[in-house]
Design a protein around this motif. Structure first.
Motif, PDB file in Angstrom:
ATOM      1  N   ILE A  39      -9.360   2.155 -15.232  1.00  0.00           N
ATOM      2  CA  ILE A  39      -8.041   1.511 -15.042  1.00  0.00           C
ATOM      3  C   ILE A  39      -7.678   1.404 -13.557  1.00  0.00           C
ATOM      4  N   MET A  40      -8.668   1.662 -12.698  1.00  0.00           N
ATOM      5  CA  MET A  40      -8.409   1.550 -11.247  1.00  0.00           C
ATOM      6  C   MET A  40      -9.042   0.265 -10.723  1.00  0.00           C
ATOM      7  N   GLU A  41      -8.206  -0.518 -10.034  1.00  0.00           N
ATOM      8  CA  GLU A  41      -8.661  -1.830  -9.568  1.00  0.00           C
ATOM      9  C   GLU A  41      -8.993  -1.788  -8.082  1.00  0.00           C
ATOM     10  N   GLU A  42      -9.449  -2.888  -7.573  1.00  0.00           N
ATOM     11  CA  GLU A  42      -9.721  -3.013  -6.148  1.00  0.00           C
ATOM     12  C   GLU A  42      -8.477  -2.587  -5.351  1.00  0.00           C
ATOM     13  N   GLY A  43      -8.687  -1.786  -4.322  1.00  0.00           N
ATOM     14  CA  GLY A  43      -7.551  -1.356  -3.487  1.00  0.00           C
ATOM     15  C   GLY A  43      -6.942  -0.041  -3.925  1.00  0.00           C
ATOM     16  N   SER A  44      -7.407   0.504  -5.039  1.00  0.00           N
ATOM     17  CA  SER A  44      -6.836   1.784  -5.486  1.00  0.00           C
ATOM     18  C   SER A  44      -7.552   2.939  -4.772  1.00  0.00           C
ATOM     19  N   THR A  45      -7.048   4.142  -4.981  1.00  0.00           N
ATOM     20  CA  THR A  45      -7.552   5.240  -4.157  1.00  0.00           C
ATOM     21  C   THR A  45      -7.516   6.594  -4.872  1.00  0.00           C
ATOM     22  N   PHE A  46      -8.485   7.418  -4.541  1.00  0.00           N
ATOM     23  CA  PHE A  46      -8.497   8.817  -4.991  1.00  0.00           C
ATOM     24  C   PHE A  46      -8.094   9.711  -3.820  1.00  0.00           C
ATOM     25  N   ILE A  47      -7.313  10.734  -4.113  1.00  0.00           N
ATOM     26  CA  ILE A  47      -7.037  11.778  -3.123  1.00  0.00           C
ATOM     27  C   ILE A  47      -7.403  13.110  -3.789  1.00  0.00           C
ATOM     28  N   LEU A  48      -8.349  13.803  -3.198  1.00  0.00           N
ATOM     29  CA  LEU A  48      -8.801  15.074  -3.774  1.00  0.00           C
ATOM     30  C   LEU A  48      -8.220  16.218  -2.956  1.00  0.00           C
ATOM     31  N   ASN A  49      -7.490  17.104  -3.614  1.00  0.00           N
ATOM     32  CA  ASN A  49      -6.883  18.231  -2.899  1.00  0.00           C
ATOM     33  C   ASN A  49      -7.940  19.329  -2.740  1.00  0.00           C
ATOM     34  N   THR A  50      -8.516  19.390  -1.546  1.00  0.00           N
ATOM     35  CA  THR A  50      -9.558  20.395  -1.300  1.00  0.00           C
ATOM     36  C   THR A  50      -8.901  21.619  -0.661  1.00  0.00           C
ATOM     37  N   SER A  51      -9.333  22.006   0.528  1.00  0.00           N
ATOM     38  CA  SER A  51      -8.728  23.177   1.190  1.00  0.00           C
ATOM     39  C   SER A  51      -9.351  23.347   2.565  1.00  0.00           C
ATOM     40  N   VAL A  52      -8.549  23.855   3.488  1.00  0.00           N
ATOM     41  CA  VAL A  52      -9.087  24.185   4.813  1.00  0.00           C
ATOM     42  C   VAL A  52     -10.255  25.160   4.690  1.00  0.00           C
ATOM     43  N   THR A  53     -10.280  25.902   3.591  1.00  0.00           N
ATOM     44  CA  THR A  53     -11.300  26.949   3.458  1.00  0.00           C
ATOM     45  C   THR A  53     -12.715  26.387   3.384  1.00  0.00           C
ATOM     46  N   THR A  54     -12.850  25.077   3.110  1.00  0.00           N
ATOM     47  CA  THR A  54     -14.207  24.506   3.080  1.00  0.00           C
ATOM     48  C   THR A  54     -14.833  24.537   4.472  1.00  0.00           C
TER      49      THR A  54
ATOM     50  N   VAL B 266       1.297  10.789   1.392  1.00  0.00           N
ATOM     51  CA  VAL B 266       1.904   9.445   1.436  1.00  0.00           C
ATOM     52  C   VAL B 266       1.010   8.527   2.257  1.00  0.00           C
ATOM     53  N   PHE B 267       0.559   9.009   3.400  1.00  0.00           N
ATOM     54  CA  PHE B 267      -0.323   8.195   4.254  1.00  0.00           C
ATOM     55  C   PHE B 267      -1.603   7.813   3.496  1.00  0.00           C
ATOM     56  N   LEU B 268      -2.253   8.804   2.883  1.00  0.00           N
ATOM     57  CA  LEU B 268      -3.528   8.527   2.209  1.00  0.00           C
ATOM     58  C   LEU B 268      -3.355   7.628   0.980  1.00  0.00           C
ATOM     59  N   GLY B 269      -2.190   7.688   0.360  1.00  0.00           N
ATOM     60  CA  GLY B 269      -1.952   6.862  -0.831  1.00  0.00           C
ATOM     61  C   GLY B 269      -1.493   5.453  -0.499  1.00  0.00           C
ATOM     62  N   SER B 270      -1.001   5.263   0.719  1.00  0.00           N
ATOM     63  CA  SER B 270      -0.412   3.968   1.074  1.00  0.00           C
ATOM     64  C   SER B 270      -1.454   3.048   1.693  1.00  0.00           C
ATOM     65  N   ASP B 271      -1.073   1.794   1.846  1.00  0.00           N
ATOM     66  CA  ASP B 271      -1.987   0.822   2.465  1.00  0.00           C
ATOM     67  C   ASP B 271      -2.124   1.053   3.968  1.00  0.00           C
ATOM     68  N   GLU B 272      -1.278   1.917   4.536  1.00  0.00           N
ATOM     69  CA  GLU B 272      -1.424   2.265   5.964  1.00  0.00           C
ATOM     70  C   GLU B 272      -2.793   2.878   6.229  1.00  0.00           C
ATOM     71  N   SER B 273      -3.373   3.501   5.204  1.00  0.00           N
ATOM     72  CA  SER B 273      -4.673   4.156   5.391  1.00  0.00           C
ATOM     73  C   SER B 273      -5.811   3.310   4.816  1.00  0.00           C
ATOM     74  N   SER B 274      -5.596   1.994   4.717  1.00  0.00           N
ATOM     75  CA  SER B 274      -6.599   1.155   4.039  1.00  0.00           C
ATOM     76  C   SER B 274      -7.972   1.172   4.726  1.00  0.00           C
ATOM     77  N   TYR B 275      -8.005   1.577   6.014  1.00  0.00           N
ATOM     78  CA  TYR B 275      -9.304   1.662   6.700  1.00  0.00           C
ATOM     79  C   TYR B 275      -9.763   3.120   6.836  1.00  0.00           C
ATOM     80  N   VAL B 276      -9.122   3.996   6.114  1.00  0.00           N
ATOM     81  CA  VAL B 276      -9.493   5.417   6.130  1.00  0.00           C
ATOM     82  C   VAL B 276     -10.192   5.711   4.814  1.00  0.00           C
TER      83      VAL B 276
END
Ligand code: NAP
Length: 254
Positions: free
Chosen positions: A124-139, A225-235
């Motif tokens: 159900i995810m189309e072109e332009g959609s995004t995943f954000i994975l909550n990892t940790s500084v501990t990696t 918010v940054f990672l979910g928005s189109d502001e980060s489209s090149y990230v």
């Protein structure tokens, strides 16, 4: 608004970091689905945020629960723009004390849960959609008695490389948000520290962190918010550390 009209799913969105992201996402114009196992917490979260948010009781370690969530979003909204794998658990535990049960709890929640989430949501995810994975500084750190949690978060971190490449033709971005020390209710409790001990630990840690303080949920929500928005489209394919510079200086004793 920075997330106007976006449909977002936040696993573990009833408390802590996930709840604050849900709140900010709604303020920024998104419609948000939150999931978790404790209905009471989810209901409280929905009451707090007030509008454009619904909860679904779902356990990320159960494939059918992830499918139920994706089916509901598809039926309601037709598609999903932002999937945040935020549900996670961890524990300070020495190598020789890790039981099979604990191993599975940590690995299933963080790794298998993230995998099931992707399997259910990708259709159900189309072109332009995004995943954000909550990892940790501990990696980026070698903390004693944290090997199981760090292994799980490191496996999640690996997905930002493999999934970014695998999903490139579908134009779906995959990034990680790696919180530093964010004192949430769970952070101290789950790790077995009482509130006073937790306060002392955080005070000490503030002296180690270049920013001079531990983080808070606003810090992680700003990044989400940054990672979910189109502001980060090149990230794409990055792990964004939200840690006040902790990993950069690699403290020996945290
Ligand atoms: N706080 C920090 O310093 C810090 C630092 C680095 C990374 N993180 C990561 O940030 C994320 C959020 O942590 P937090 O500090 O906000 O703690 P938290 O309040 O305990 O959040 C964890 C959430 O995950 C949910 N959850 C756990 N197991 C689940 C399952 N099987 N299915 C569905 N939901 C599940 C919990 O809800 P239920 O129990 O109701 O299911 C809870 O809402 C975690 O992935 C954590 O590893 C936190």
């Amino acid at each position: 608004m920075r997330l106007d009209g976006k449909i977002a799913l936040i696993t573990g969105g009833g408390t802590g970091i996930g709840l604050d992201i849900a709140k900010r996402y709604v303020e920024e114009g998104a419609y948000v689905y939150i999931t978790g196992r404790r209905e009471k917490k989810l209901q409280e979260a929905v009451d707090l945020v007030g509008k454009n948010i619904v909860y679904i009781v779902a356990d990320v370690t159960k494939k059918e629960d992830n499918q139920k969530v994706a089916d509901r979003i598809k039926a309601d909204k037709g598609h999903l723009d932002i999937a945040i794998a935020n549900a996670g658990v961890g524990n300070y535990i020495a190598i020789e004390d890790v039981t099979e049960e604990e191993f599975n709890r940590v690995m299933y929640t963080n790794v298998l849960g993230t995998y099931y989430l992707a399997q259910a949501c990708l259709p159900i995810m189309e072109e332009g959609s995004t995943f954000i994975l909550n990892t940790s500084v501990t990696t980026s750190l070698g903390l004693p008695k944290f090997s199981l949690y760090i292994a799980a978060k490191s496996a999640m971190k690996s997905f930002i490389h493999t999934w970014t490449n695998e999903l490139r033709d579908r134009k779906i971005r995959v990034n990680a948000l790696a919180p530093g020390i964010i004192p949430t209710d769970a952070a101290g409790q789950e790790l077995g520290r009482d509130p006073k001990e937790e306060q002392n630990v955080q005070q000490y840690r503030s002296t180690l962190i270049p920013a001079g303080r531990v983080g808070n949920v606003k810090d992680t929500s700003n990044a989400a918010v940054f990672l979910g928005s189109d502001e980060s489209s090149y990230v794409n394919g990055v792990e964004l550390l939200v840690d006040g510079g902790l990993a950069a200086i690699y403290p020996v004793k945290l």
